[in-house]
Enzyme design. Sequence first.
Site, PDB file in Angstrom:
ATOM      1  N   GLN A  14      39.120  49.196  37.033  1.00 56.00           N
ATOM      2  CA  GLN A  14      40.240  48.513  35.874  1.00 56.00           C
ATOM      3  C   GLN A  14      41.406  48.492  36.904  1.00 56.00           C
ATOM      4  OE1 GLN A  14      39.389  47.794  33.149  1.00 56.00           O
ATOM      5  NE2 GLN A  14      41.591  46.924  32.711  1.00 56.00           N
ATOM      6  N   ASP A  47      32.590  42.738  37.709  1.00 54.52           N
ATOM      7  CA  ASP A  47      33.775  42.074  37.348  1.00 54.52           C
ATOM      8  C   ASP A  47      33.852  40.843  37.964  1.00 54.52           C
ATOM      9  OD1 ASP A  47      35.988  43.179  35.646  1.00 54.52           O
ATOM     10  OD2 ASP A  47      36.396  44.477  37.261  1.00 54.52           O
ATOM     11  N   LYS A  66      35.943  48.557  26.244  1.00 50.94           N
ATOM     12  CA  LYS A  66      34.772  48.180  26.915  1.00 50.94           C
ATOM     13  C   LYS A  66      33.666  49.039  26.719  1.00 50.94           C
ATOM     14  CE  LYS A  66      37.489  45.683  30.437  1.00 50.94           C
ATOM     15  NZ  LYS A  66      38.125  45.779  31.861  1.00 50.94           N
TER      16      LYS A  66
END
Length: 299
Positions: free
Chosen positions: A96, A119, A52
């Site tokens: 994460q 997200d 990412k």
Amino acid sequence: MADIDGKSLALQMQEQLAREIQSAVAAGMRPPHLVAVLVGDNPASKTYVRNKMLACKRVGMTSKILALPEETTEEELIEHINVLNTDASVDGFIVQLPLPRHINSTKVLVHIAAEKDVDGFHPLNIGRMTLGLPSYTPATPWGITQMLLHYDIPTEGKQCVILGRSNIVGRPLSILLSQNAPYGNATVTVLHSRSRNVQRHCREADILIAAIGKPQFVGADMVKEGAVVIDVGINKIPAPDTPKGYRIVGDVDYESVKDKCAWITPVPGGVGPMTVTGLLYNTWKAYRREVYHSVPVEV
Ligand code: GUN
């Protein structure tokens, strides 16, 4: 059958994004900034986060990893989230997943400011997405809808079967595919660990999406002739004859399924790169205040 080349589509979309960022920076603005919070030492999570960050660099965004030790408590993690929520230099951030077992991810994710939740996992963003309001769409479901659109794969009236009901993939994807939208209007079935007749449901699918994290679970006997197969799995299996000693496979047994279906996403090179692109797009949206302007919920 033909491969859906997620890698090439992702790079194409990232080039477009890079051009837009470049014009913003040329106009005197700072580049978008993303932070990834990584708790513990999960090797797969480390790789995903690194990818990412590399993608951010590729499109001209700045980014940072906030690496926290495995022993971090829920309270400590929430304190870090509160700091990121009020740091004006951070446009968006992610925590994460999975988190270490002593941390309740649902409890943690609600603390992320909705306008920085790139997200799209916060209840407010899931709710907005469900209602079809502007929101941050979770990256993997977004990536899948973009692949279907780009390859002109019709979804209207089609039977879509999703293996897996996770909050990250299966659940939000089931909502998107059933919405009245260019990538939607499908009839969606969500299969999970308590479902019966899994094989029969799969065999009836015009579009079959596998997101259960079981290596090569979907074989040719579960796929209808001419179906579209989307493989979300990223699994490591032993491969003693390779330099690394392992190989990455999806939730679909690609070799046995490929000649039976019309389209298939390979692993690697299918869904994965589109997920990363989805995160970049959400960060761009956050930077441009596209979802939330100044009012928390604006319809
Ligand atoms: N773990 C697996 N997929 C994802 C994702 O899209 N976002 C985060 N934060 N964690 C993940």
